[in-house]
Design a protein around this motif. Structure first.
Motif, short mmCIF file in Angstrom:
data_model
loop_
_atom_site.label_atom_id
_atom_site.label_comp_id
_atom_site.label_asym_id
_atom_site.label_seq_id
_atom_site.Cartn_x
_atom_site.Cartn_y
_atom_site.Cartn_z
N ARG A 176 -25.36 3.69 28.28
CA ARG A 176 -24.82 2.61 29.08
C ARG A 176 -24.32 3.11 30.43
NH1 ARG A 176 -19.61 -1.12 27.81
NH2 ARG A 176 -18.58 0.77 28.48
N GLU A 177 -23.56 4.19 30.43
CA GLU A 177 -23.03 4.73 31.68
C GLU A 177 -24.15 5.17 32.62
OE1 GLU A 177 -19.86 4.27 32.62
OE2 GLU A 177 -19.83 3.24 30.68
N LYS A 178 -25.21 5.71 32.06
CA LYS A 178 -26.36 6.13 32.87
C LYS A 178 -27.03 4.92 33.53
CE LYS A 178 -30.30 9.22 32.44
NZ LYS A 178 -31.12 9.97 31.51
N GLU A 179 -27.20 3.84 32.76
CA GLU A 179 -27.81 2.61 33.30
C GLU A 179 -26.95 2.00 34.40
OE1 GLU A 179 -30.85 1.03 32.81
OE2 GLU A 179 -31.21 2.99 31.90
N GLU A 239 -12.59 13.91 26.89
CA GLU A 239 -13.79 13.33 26.28
C GLU A 239 -13.83 13.57 24.78
OE1 GLU A 239 -17.34 14.17 28.53
OE2 GLU A 239 -16.44 13.33 30.34
N VAL A 240 -13.43 14.75 24.35
CA VAL A 240 -13.37 15.04 22.90
C VAL A 240 -12.38 14.09 22.22
CG1 VAL A 240 -12.66 16.77 21.19
CG2 VAL A 240 -14.14 17.43 23.08
N LYS A 241 -11.19 13.92 22.83
CA LYS A 241 -10.20 13.00 22.27
C LYS A 241 -10.73 11.56 22.23
CE LYS A 241 -6.25 13.11 24.23
NZ LYS A 241 -4.96 13.23 24.91
N LEU A 242 -11.46 11.16 23.27
CA LEU A 242 -12.04 9.81 23.28
C LEU A 242 -13.01 9.62 22.13
CD1 LEU A 242 -12.51 7.02 24.58
CD2 LEU A 242 -14.26 8.11 26.00
N ILE A 243 -13.85 10.61 21.89
CA ILE A 243 -14.81 10.53 20.79
C ILE A 243 -14.08 10.47 19.45
CG2 ILE A 243 -16.64 11.76 19.56
CD1 ILE A 243 -17.49 12.84 22.40
N LEU A 244 -13.12 11.37 19.25
CA LEU A 244 -12.41 11.44 17.97
C LEU A 244 -11.54 10.21 17.71
CD1 LEU A 244 -11.26 15.18 18.00
CD2 LEU A 244 -13.12 14.17 16.65
N ASN A 245 -10.83 9.74 18.73
CA ASN A 245 -9.84 8.68 18.54
C ASN A 245 -10.29 7.30 19.01
OD1 ASN A 245 -7.97 10.61 17.61
ND2 ASN A 245 -7.43 11.11 19.72
N ASP A 300 -10.16 -8.07 23.65
CA ASP A 300 -11.25 -8.98 23.27
C ASP A 300 -12.43 -8.90 24.23
OD1 ASP A 300 -9.81 -9.99 21.06
OD2 ASP A 300 -8.64 -11.26 22.42
N ASN A 301 -12.48 -7.88 25.06
CA ASN A 301 -13.53 -7.74 26.07
C ASN A 301 -14.83 -7.23 25.42
OD1 ASN A 301 -14.93 -5.75 28.12
ND2 ASN A 301 -13.87 -7.30 29.32
N GLN A 302 -15.94 -7.91 25.73
CA GLN A 302 -17.24 -7.54 25.14
C GLN A 302 -17.65 -6.12 25.50
OE1 GLN A 302 -20.49 -10.64 25.16
NE2 GLN A 302 -19.07 -11.50 26.67
N SER A 303 -17.47 -5.75 26.74
CA SER A 303 -17.89 -4.43 27.21
C SER A 303 -17.09 -3.32 26.52
CB SER A 303 -17.72 -4.34 28.73
OG SER A 303 -18.24 -3.14 29.21
N VAL A 304 -15.79 -3.52 26.38
CA VAL A 304 -14.95 -2.54 25.68
C VAL A 304 -15.34 -2.48 24.20
CG1 VAL A 304 -12.58 -2.11 24.88
CG2 VAL A 304 -13.02 -2.63 27.29
N ASN A 305 -15.48 -3.63 23.58
CA ASN A 305 -15.77 -3.67 22.15
C ASN A 305 -17.20 -3.26 21.81
OD1 ASN A 305 -13.29 -4.41 20.69
ND2 ASN A 305 -13.31 -6.06 22.18
N TYR A 306 -18.06 -3.17 22.80
CA TYR A 306 -19.42 -2.64 22.61
C TYR A 306 -19.34 -1.18 22.16
CZ TYR A 306 -24.11 -1.04 24.07
OH TYR A 306 -25.37 -0.50 24.12
N LEU A 307 -18.34 -0.46 22.65
CA LEU A 307 -18.21 0.97 22.34
C LEU A 307 -17.20 1.27 21.24
CD1 LEU A 307 -18.20 2.49 25.93
CD2 LEU A 307 -20.09 2.39 24.29
N GLY A 319 -15.81 7.12 18.57
CA GLY A 319 -16.43 7.67 17.37
C GLY A 319 -17.76 8.34 17.70
N PHE A 320 -18.17 9.24 16.83
CA PHE A 320 -19.42 9.99 17.04
C PHE A 320 -20.64 9.08 17.08
CE2 PHE A 320 -16.66 13.35 15.40
CZ PHE A 320 -16.87 14.32 16.38
N SER A 321 -20.62 8.02 16.28
CA SER A 321 -21.78 7.14 16.18
C SER A 321 -22.07 6.38 17.48
CB SER A 321 -21.62 6.16 15.02
OG SER A 321 -20.49 5.34 15.24
N ASN A 322 -21.10 6.27 18.37
CA ASN A 322 -21.30 5.52 19.61
C ASN A 322 -21.47 6.40 20.85
OD1 ASN A 322 -21.31 3.01 18.40
ND2 ASN A 322 -19.12 2.73 18.64
N VAL A 323 -21.50 7.70 20.67
CA VAL A 323 -21.61 8.61 21.82
C VAL A 323 -22.90 8.36 22.60
CG1 VAL A 323 -21.85 11.02 22.55
CG2 VAL A 323 -20.10 10.38 20.88
N SER A 324 -24.03 8.31 21.91
CA SER A 324 -25.31 8.13 22.63
C SER A 324 -25.36 6.76 23.29
CB SER A 324 -26.51 8.34 21.71
OG SER A 324 -26.51 7.39 20.67
#
Length: 190
Positions: free
Chosen positions: A104-107, A85-91, A22-29, A94-99
């Motif tokens: 976020r990580e850059k900031e 990283e590929v597994k994280l994106i696929l599972n 239920d964490n906001q930061s986790v559920n943001y992605l 998702g592709f829509s949240n990569v950017s």
């Protein structure tokens, strides 16, 4: 607290999935679809594996709590890290949240010092073991380990009720970022 063994992975992923569902930061992605919990597990699996490669994974003596530590300067691109990283994106995200994840990580990372840090990526305790001192003991041992390594602790939280808990250990909010939710950047850098 001890360093986690390979056979602790499932337990640690379970603890973190339950602790951060239920964490906001986790559920943001994480897409809010019918696979949300599986996606959060994929994120925790990725985080566990990344910390095994470029940091430390700790489990409490009674195996009801855990902490993932990263040493950002050690992180490098390898075939294994690329596959994770590929597994994280696929599972997971998702592709829509990569950017969104990259931005976020850059900031967040702009706020780290150039020196070596002890990055507390996740700390969690099984819900049925919370409020029994497991997290406090883990945090006290994490602080000792960071002091032994002469590295300041850095972390983030999106959960305001966690801020006073971290303050008890000498950590303070030093910045706040807005991603549609407040992300509090915390450190004990002296």
């Amino acid at each position: 607290m001890k360093e986690a063994a390979s056979d602790d992975k499932g337990l640690i992923v379970d603890i973190l999935t339950e602790s951060f569902k239920d964490n906001q930061s986790v559920n943001y992605l994480i897409p809010a679809d019918n696979r949300r919990l599986k996606r959060i597990r994929a994120l925790m699996d990725y985080s566990y594996e990344t910390c095994k490669l470029f940091g430390k994974v700790y489990v409490s003596d009674d195996k009801s709590g855990c902490a993932l530590i990263s040493f950002p300067e050690r992180k490098k691109m390898t075939l294994k890290s690329l596959w994770l990283e590929v597994k994280l994106i696929l599972n997971g995200i998702g592709f829509s949240n990569v950017s969104k994840a990259i931005k976020r990580e850059k900031e967040i990372s702009k706020n780290y010092p150039k020196s070596k840090i002890f990055y507390l990526w996740f700390i969690g305790v099984r819900p049925d073991s919370q409020n029994n001192g497991v997290g406090q003991k883990l945090m006290a041992e994490i602080i000792k380990e960071s002091e032994r390594m002469k590295r300041p602790i850095y972390l983030e939280t999106s959960t305001m009720k966690n801020i006073p808990w971290y303050k008890k250990f000498g950590l303070d909010v030093y910045n706040q970022l807005d991603f549609g939710y407040n992300l509090f950047l915390i450190r004990n850098d002296r």
